[in-house]
Design a protein around this motif. Structure first.
Motif, PDB file in Angstrom:
ATOM      1  N   PRO A   1       0.834  -1.204   0.000  1.00  0.00           N
ATOM      2  CA  PRO A   1       0.000   0.000   0.000  1.00  0.00           C
ATOM      3  C   PRO A   1       0.872   1.259   0.000  1.00  0.00           C
ATOM      4  CG  PRO A   1       0.094  -0.900   2.199  1.00  0.00           C
ATOM      5  CD  PRO A   1       0.885  -1.835   1.307  1.00  0.00           C
ATOM      6  N   ILE A   2       1.432   1.592  -1.143  1.00  0.00           N
ATOM      7  CA  ILE A   2       2.317   2.750  -1.227  1.00  0.00           C
ATOM      8  C   ILE A   2       1.913   3.599  -2.435  1.00  0.00           C
ATOM      9  CG2 ILE A   2       4.047   1.485  -2.548  1.00  0.00           C
ATOM     10  CD1 ILE A   2       6.161   3.194  -1.053  1.00  0.00           C
ATOM     11  N   HIS A   3       1.887   4.877  -2.221  1.00  0.00           N
ATOM     12  CA  HIS A   3       1.558   5.800  -3.296  1.00  0.00           C
ATOM     13  C   HIS A   3       2.848   6.128  -4.049  1.00  0.00           C
ATOM     14  CE1 HIS A   3       0.242   9.413  -5.395  1.00  0.00           C
ATOM     15  NE2 HIS A   3      -0.997   8.983  -5.173  1.00  0.00           N
ATOM     16  N   PRO A   4       2.806   6.154  -5.381  1.00  0.00           N
ATOM     17  CA  PRO A   4       4.028   6.412  -6.155  1.00  0.00           C
ATOM     18  C   PRO A   4       4.728   7.726  -5.790  1.00  0.00           C
ATOM     19  CG  PRO A   4       2.267   5.670  -7.595  1.00  0.00           C
ATOM     20  CD  PRO A   4       1.662   5.857  -6.245  1.00  0.00           C
ATOM     21  N   MET A   5       3.982   8.720  -5.354  1.00  0.00           N
ATOM     22  CA  MET A   5       4.598  10.007  -5.008  1.00  0.00           C
ATOM     23  C   MET A   5       5.575   9.871  -3.839  1.00  0.00           C
ATOM     24  SD  MET A   5       3.835  12.205  -7.193  1.00  0.00           S
ATOM     25  CE  MET A   5       4.409  13.687  -6.404  1.00  0.00           C
ATOM     26  N   GLU A   6       5.366   8.869  -2.991  1.00  0.00           N
ATOM     27  CA  GLU A   6       6.281   8.667  -1.863  1.00  0.00           C
ATOM     28  C   GLU A   6       7.689   8.345  -2.357  1.00  0.00           C
ATOM     29  OE1 GLU A   6       4.894   6.589   1.662  1.00  0.00           O
ATOM     30  OE2 GLU A   6       2.920   6.479   0.716  1.00  0.00           O
ATOM     31  N   LEU A   7       7.800   7.746  -3.526  1.00  0.00           N
ATOM     32  CA  LEU A   7       9.109   7.416  -4.072  1.00  0.00           C
ATOM     33  C   LEU A   7       9.827   8.650  -4.603  1.00  0.00           C
ATOM     34  CD1 LEU A   7       8.163   4.131  -5.935  1.00  0.00           C
ATOM     35  CD2 LEU A   7       9.256   4.360  -3.701  1.00  0.00           C
ATOM     36  N   PHE A   8       9.069   9.674  -4.959  1.00  0.00           N
ATOM     37  CA  PHE A   8       9.677  10.892  -5.487  1.00  0.00           C
ATOM     38  C   PHE A   8      10.231  11.794  -4.389  1.00  0.00           C
ATOM     39  CE2 PHE A   8       6.712   9.957  -9.051  1.00  0.00           C
ATOM     40  CZ  PHE A   8       7.680   9.721 -10.000  1.00  0.00           C
ATOM     41  N   VAL A   9       9.848  11.551  -3.138  1.00  0.00           N
ATOM     42  CA  VAL A   9      10.312  12.414  -2.046  1.00  0.00           C
ATOM     43  C   VAL A   9      11.425  11.745  -1.241  1.00  0.00           C
ATOM     44  CG1 VAL A   9       8.181  13.727  -1.880  1.00  0.00           C
ATOM     45  CG2 VAL A   9       8.444  11.646  -0.522  1.00  0.00           C
ATOM     46  N   GLY A  10      12.103  10.765  -1.835  1.00  0.00           N
ATOM     47  CA  GLY A  10      13.272  10.193  -1.186  1.00  0.00           C
ATOM     48  C   GLY A  10      13.092   8.813  -0.600  1.00  0.00           C
ATOM     49  N   ARG A  11      11.890   8.317  -0.535  1.00  0.00           N
ATOM     50  CA  ARG A  11      11.701   6.958  -0.027  1.00  0.00           C
ATOM     51  C   ARG A  11      12.063   5.956  -1.105  1.00  0.00           C
ATOM     52  NH1 ARG A  11       6.418   6.753   3.807  1.00  0.00           N
ATOM     53  NH2 ARG A  11       7.109   8.357   5.246  1.00  0.00           N
ATOM     54  N   ARG A  12      12.351   4.729  -0.668  1.00  0.00           N
ATOM     55  CA  ARG A  12      12.681   3.694  -1.636  1.00  0.00           C
ATOM     56  C   ARG A  12      12.203   2.349  -1.125  1.00  0.00           C
ATOM     57  NH1 ARG A  12      19.007   2.503  -0.684  1.00  0.00           N
ATOM     58  NH2 ARG A  12      19.011   2.973   1.522  1.00  0.00           N
ATOM     59  N   ILE A  13      12.048   1.443  -2.027  1.00  0.00           N
ATOM     60  CA  ILE A  13      11.646   0.079  -1.691  1.00  0.00           C
ATOM     61  C   ILE A  13      12.868  -0.802  -1.873  1.00  0.00           C
ATOM     62  CG2 ILE A  13      10.159  -1.851  -2.317  1.00  0.00           C
ATOM     63  CD1 ILE A  13       8.169   0.219  -3.413  1.00  0.00           C
ATOM     64  N   VAL A  14      13.212  -1.549  -0.840  1.00  0.00           N
ATOM     65  CA  VAL A  14      14.383  -2.414  -0.889  1.00  0.00           C
ATOM     66  C   VAL A  14      13.938  -3.827  -0.522  1.00  0.00           C
ATOM     67  CG1 VAL A  14      16.650  -2.874   0.108  1.00  0.00           C
ATOM     68  CG2 VAL A  14      15.885  -0.521  -0.200  1.00  0.00           C
ATOM     69  N   GLY A  15      14.383  -4.770  -1.300  1.00  0.00           N
ATOM     70  CA  GLY A  15      14.073  -6.160  -1.017  1.00  0.00           C
ATOM     71  C   GLY A  15      15.343  -6.964  -0.845  1.00  0.00           C
ATOM     72  N   SER A  16      15.230  -8.063  -0.124  1.00  0.00           N
ATOM     73  CA  SER A  16      16.390  -8.935   0.025  1.00  0.00           C
ATOM     74  C   SER A  16      15.922 -10.364   0.215  1.00  0.00           C
ATOM     75  CB  SER A  16      17.256  -8.506   1.211  1.00  0.00           C
ATOM     76  OG  SER A  16      16.601  -8.781   2.423  1.00  0.00           O
ATOM     77  N   VAL A  17      16.762 -11.270  -0.158  1.00  0.00           N
ATOM     78  CA  VAL A  17      16.514 -12.683   0.058  1.00  0.00           C
ATOM     79  C   VAL A  17      17.549 -13.161   1.065  1.00  0.00           C
ATOM     80  CG1 VAL A  17      16.438 -14.944  -1.051  1.00  0.00           C
ATOM     81  CG2 VAL A  17      15.646 -12.937  -2.290  1.00  0.00           C
ATOM     82  N   PHE A  18      17.128 -13.883   2.063  1.00  0.00           N
ATOM     83  CA  PHE A  18      18.020 -14.383   3.112  1.00  0.00           C
ATOM     84  C   PHE A  18      18.693 -13.248   3.871  1.00  0.00           C
ATOM     85  CE2 PHE A  18      18.204 -17.797  -0.167  1.00  0.00           C
ATOM     86  CZ  PHE A  18      17.412 -18.695   0.506  1.00  0.00           C
ATOM     87  N   GLY A  19      18.008 -12.106   3.999  1.00  0.00           N
ATOM     88  CA  GLY A  19      18.552 -10.999   4.779  1.00  0.00           C
ATOM     89  C   GLY A  19      19.789 -10.370   4.171  1.00  0.00           C
ATOM     90  N   GLY A  20      19.977 -10.503   2.891  1.00  0.00           N
ATOM     91  CA  GLY A  20      21.144  -9.929   2.248  1.00  0.00           C
ATOM     92  C   GLY A  20      22.381 -10.811   2.332  1.00  0.00           C
ATOM     93  N   PHE A  21      22.221 -12.027   2.837  1.00  0.00           N
ATOM     94  CA  PHE A  21      23.328 -12.979   2.948  1.00  0.00           C
ATOM     95  C   PHE A  21      23.815 -13.349   1.556  1.00  0.00           C
ATOM     96  CE2 PHE A  21      25.032 -17.281   3.383  1.00  0.00           C
ATOM     97  CZ  PHE A  21      25.856 -17.121   4.478  1.00  0.00           C
ATOM     98  N   LYS A  22      25.112 -13.276   1.336  1.00  0.00           N
ATOM     99  CA  LYS A  22      25.698 -13.586   0.033  1.00  0.00           C
ATOM    100  C   LYS A  22      26.301 -14.984   0.085  1.00  0.00           C
ATOM    101  CE  LYS A  22      26.604  -8.729  -0.835  1.00  0.00           C
ATOM    102  NZ  LYS A  22      25.769  -8.285   0.272  1.00  0.00           N
ATOM    103  N   GLY A  23      25.563 -15.924  -0.470  1.00  0.00           N
ATOM    104  CA  GLY A  23      25.949 -17.327  -0.390  1.00  0.00           C
ATOM    105  C   GLY A  23      27.319 -17.651  -0.944  1.00  0.00           C
ATOM    106  N   ARG A  24      27.639 -17.104  -2.092  1.00  0.00           N
ATOM    107  CA  ARG A  24      28.903 -17.455  -2.744  1.00  0.00           C
ATOM    108  C   ARG A  24      30.113 -17.015  -1.930  1.00  0.00           C
ATOM    109  NH1 ARG A  24      29.405 -16.182  -8.873  1.00  0.00           N
ATOM    110  NH2 ARG A  24      28.103 -18.017  -8.890  1.00  0.00           N
ATOM    111  N   THR A  25      30.056 -15.816  -1.346  1.00  0.00           N
ATOM    112  CA  THR A  25      31.222 -15.299  -0.638  1.00  0.00           C
ATOM    113  C   THR A  25      31.160 -15.509   0.865  1.00  0.00           C
ATOM    114  OG1 THR A  25      30.221 -13.099  -0.525  1.00  0.00           O
ATOM    115  CG2 THR A  25      31.676 -13.549  -2.392  1.00  0.00           C
ATOM    116  N   GLN A  26      29.962 -15.562   1.438  1.00  0.00           N
ATOM    117  CA  GLN A  26      29.846 -15.647   2.894  1.00  0.00           C
ATOM    118  C   GLN A  26      29.562 -17.058   3.413  1.00  0.00           C
ATOM    119  OE1 GLN A  26      26.835 -12.578   3.323  1.00  0.00           O
ATOM    120  NE2 GLN A  26      28.358 -11.210   4.199  1.00  0.00           N
ATOM    121  N   LEU A  27      29.069 -17.953   2.549  1.00  0.00           N
ATOM    122  CA  LEU A  27      28.705 -19.290   2.997  1.00  0.00           C
ATOM    123  C   LEU A  27      29.887 -20.090   3.557  1.00  0.00           C
ATOM    124  CD1 LEU A  27      26.385 -21.209   3.394  1.00  0.00           C
ATOM    125  CD2 LEU A  27      26.755 -22.064   1.082  1.00  0.00           C
TER     126      LEU A  27
END
Length: 83
Positions: free
Chosen positions: A11-37
């Protein structure tokens, strides 16, 4: 944040993205399998990370649907299935 029971729209209005907000997604909390596993695996083997503490339920494999129900309901962190 965990798993959501069913797909929902954000539930986000597109104008919220124009005022500096952003949507960020991650899988596994940003854990990098290749380098951190490899480092994570060593920590587990040395007892620094105790994986057993993350298992909240153990069920036979034929109750896999119950395991998913517990996960979706937020009552299980990890469920170990066995034969």
């Amino acid at each position: 944040m965990g798993i959501h029971g069913s797909p929902k729209l954000l539930p986000i209005h597109p104008m919220e993205l124009f005022v500096g907000r952003r949507i960020v997604g991650s899988v596994f909390g940003g854990f990098k399998g290749r380098t951190q596993l490899p480092h994570f695996a060593k920590q587990c083997m040395n007892g620094v990370v105790k994986l057993d503490e993350f298992i909240t339920h153990e069920l036979p494999f034929d109750e896999i649907n119950k395991a998913f129900d517990l996960l979706v309901a937020g009552k299980s962190l990890r469920c170990l299935l066995h034969l």
